[in-house]
Scaffold this active site. Structure first.
Site, short mmCIF file in Angstrom:
data_model
loop_
_atom_site.label_atom_id
_atom_site.label_comp_id
_atom_site.label_asym_id
_atom_site.label_seq_id
_atom_site.Cartn_x
_atom_site.Cartn_y
_atom_site.Cartn_z
N ASP A 61 -10.79 22.77 -1.80
CA ASP A 61 -11.65 22.77 -0.40
C ASP A 61 -12.13 21.45 -0.09
O ASP A 61 -13.59 21.58 -0.46
CB ASP A 61 -12.57 24.53 -1.19
N ASP A 62 -11.90 22.06 1.65
CA ASP A 62 -12.45 20.62 2.09
C ASP A 62 -12.33 18.68 1.41
O ASP A 62 -12.92 18.00 2.06
CB ASP A 62 -14.43 21.00 2.48
N CYS A 111 -10.99 27.48 6.50
CA CYS A 111 -10.50 28.03 5.25
C CYS A 111 -9.65 28.91 5.22
O CYS A 111 -8.04 29.41 4.78
CB CYS A 111 -11.43 28.49 4.57
N HIS A 170 -11.59 34.20 -0.32
CA HIS A 170 -11.74 33.68 0.57
C HIS A 170 -10.73 34.81 2.40
O HIS A 170 -10.43 34.62 3.07
CB HIS A 170 -11.86 32.98 1.48
N ASP A 210 -7.45 22.59 1.68
CA ASP A 210 -6.76 24.46 2.36
C ASP A 210 -7.27 23.23 4.28
O ASP A 210 -6.20 23.75 5.06
CB ASP A 210 -7.29 24.70 2.62
N GLN A 211 -7.80 22.37 4.28
CA GLN A 211 -8.05 21.27 5.30
C GLN A 211 -8.66 20.56 5.62
O GLN A 211 -8.78 19.69 4.22
CB GLN A 211 -9.16 22.16 6.21
#
Length: 580
Positions: free
Chosen positions: A30-31, A70, A131, A337-338
């Site tokens: 995540d991130d 996200c 999420h 995710d990004q």
């Protein structure tokens, strides 16, 4: 002798044939920035297990998230479709879910890779972050829940990890507090003082009821503010096991170890049949956390500690696959995710965001730093070790890839934007199947990418770009993330054009002088954008203001709680005591 030769031939053919119906392990950070893992060039963060994956498989160097945020990125990943097709792209500032009791989420009509694989006999599990919504109309419908989207087992958090989930880690609501609490209180204070002075000087007559009204209004704002501070964490930051709340609020103590244990135990339980494991890490989204074995051990402070703890977890999963003799027949995929959230800086000036390497921008914008992510696939029996592919690919490609490997047919009643990666990875295709990719900022088409057939050029045209602040910065630090409309962006006519193959840092926009085919390139890209837009069907907006706001009748609580005002329990500790 002939029999022996025949056996040798058969053994050789069996080894050379692709394994049918592999196990699937999907690992999503995540991130995490593309510049964070060692295999993508980082020299100071220790990621030996992620690097081990890359060494043993293929590394994609132009792997792109379908969205720089996200919720929409994960929706696209799960379905192989642009988020705008799903209603998972908002037209407001709030582009993700931050309240558990929101009514929006991944529509039940969408087909996920988990559902496809479950229908093919796979055991499926999601461990970690979801999420993508939980409920629609009541606390028991679970219409958006992972178990309604093809997962047999879920253990993790329904929304996301936020600073507000960890005491002392700060808040993501600073600007909201300023505009909805502090500013109104200041106005009320100034108004009361002014009215009191005018009344004292007998310049005007101010009824006592006016003062009472403003005092009550100020008290109401303060009470609501204090209630929000007190209740946000338990109401939104909790762990679930399937449909039940298991820890509310969630504890960060050894949280990564608990998630990892759940993942490895799932593999052990399903070692004799095909399985899909989606291990969706909370790392490295803020609030940052790590166990005592990793705290203060890295060269990059709290952020580095979380990256290295996540890498340890990746290693535990790989070790269990080795131990059970499953590695040869398991496709393992690692990504984020990004891009990294470059604006994550604490009030003390500590960097809590990662590195996007040489690339501009980061999370919440479509500069390369926001959408270019790690992409690693390993399947020893099929994928050649040590490969590196520099072709545009998307996280949407996982959907058709794993579907085909599992023997599932893709849905024929909708557009699937992802492409099967295996022909590219196995060398059957030299070019990516994505001639065009479309980059959205929320529901707005932000940029188009074109990789012409039989060409090394990769054109990228921006219709608008975010206004970084301060102007010389590499992000939107005043607003914490970049927004997609109004005064937050600059429109470009003609679009801003780059050749990513020659200018990956996106520093030098092309002009008709520097690129003779400038207008022809933009014309072709606009035609592709128009064709893409015509393929969109209007669907309900799952991220409308109504769908993202908190609704008390959707609030989940511990089974033992009498109301959402007393949502606290720890069934994790109870389970540990029983097991002891």
């Amino acid at each position: 002798m002939k029999v022996g030769l025949l056996l040798l031939v058969l053994l050789w053919e069996a080894k050379s044939q692709p394994a049918s119906r592999p196990n699937i392990v999907l690992l999503m950070a995540d991130d995490l920035g593309v510049g964070d893992p060692g295999c993508y060039g980082n020299k100071t963060l220790r990621t030996p297990n992620i690097d081990r994956l890359a060494t043993g498989g293929v590394k994609l160097t132009q792997h792109l998230a379908a969205s720089p945020l996200c919720t929409p990125s994960r929706a696209a990943f799960m379905t192989g479709r642009y988020p705008v097709r799903l209603g998972m792209s908002p037209r407001t500032q709030l582009g993700v879910y931050i309240f558990m009791a929101s009514s929006g989420g991944l529509p039940t009509s969408e087909m996920t890779f988990a559902r496809l694989l479950k229908d093919q006999g796979y055991s499926t599990a999601l461990i970690g972050k979801w999420h993508l919504g939980i409920n629609c109309h009541s606390t028991t419908d679970f219409c958006h829940h992972p178990l309604r989207h093809g997962f047999d087992y879920f253990y993790g958090i329904p929304i996301t990890n936020l600073r507000d989930c960890k005491p002392g880690a700060g808040t993501v609501f600073t600007s909201a507090y300023r505009s909805l609490v502090f500013f109104p209180l200041q106005i009320i204070g100034v108004t009361l003082f002014t009215l009191a002075v005018l009344r004292f000087l007998r310049l005007i007559h101010v009824p006592l009821g006016v003062f009472i009204f403003f005092f009550l209004l100020a008290a109401l704002i303060l009470v609501l503010f204090l209630c929000f501070l007190h209740y946000f964490r338990p109401l939104n930051c909790f762990l679930m096991r399937n449909y039940e709340v298991s820890q509310q609020p969630m504890s960060f103590d050894n949280l990564t170890q608990r998630l990892t244990l759940e993942a490895t135990e799932f593999i052990r339980r399903n070692a004799e049949k095909p399985f899909l494991l989606f291990l969706s890490y909370l790392h490295v989204h803020t609030a940052l956390f790590s166990s005592k074995d990793f705290a203060n051990k890295s060269r990059h402070g709290a952020y580095g500690d979380t990256v290295e703890e996540m890498d340890w977890s990746v290693g535990q999963v790989l070790n269990v696959l080795d131990e059970l003799g499953l590695s040869e027949d398991t496709l393992v995929y690692f990504t984020s995710d990004q891009g990294a959230h470059v604006e994550e800086v604490t009030t003390k000036g500590e960097m809590h965001g990662g590195s996007n390497g040489i690339y501009k921008g980061g999370k919440a914008n479509n500069w390369e730093g926001g959408i270019r992510v790690p992409g690693i696939l390993r399947w020893p029996r099929v994928i050649q070790a040590g490969l590196e592919i520099d072709e545009p690919t998307s996280n949407m490609d996982i959907f058709p890839t794993v579907a085909k490997l599992a023997g599932a047919s893709l849905p024929q009643d909708r557009v699937i934007d992802g492409r099967d990666l295996m022909p590219l990875i196995q060398g059957k295709n030299r070019h990516s199947d994505h001639e065009f990719l479309f980059h959205y900022c929320n529901a707005y088409l932000n940029a188009v990418r074109w990789h012409p057939r039989n060409s090394k050029s990769i054109w990228k045209a921006f219709y608008f770009t975010p206004n970084f602040n301060p102007g010389s910065a590499n992000g939107c630090f005043q607003t914490h993330v970049c927004f997609c409309f109004g005064s937050f962006i600059t429109h470009h006519d003609p679009p801003l054009l780059f050749d990513i193959s020659r200018d990956p840092r996106e520093r030098n926009p092309l002009t008709p002088i520097t690129e003779p085919r400038f207008h022809d390139i933009l014309r072709i890209m606009q035609e592709a954008a128009d064709n893409h837009t015509r393929s969109l069907v209007e669907v309900p907006n799952q991220l409308s203001l109504w769908n993202v706001f908190w609704k008390p009748w959707l609030q989940l609580c511990c089974p033992s709680a009498s109301s959402f005002l007393s949502c606290q329990c720890d069934r994790e500790k109870q389970g540990q005591k029983m097991s002891q």
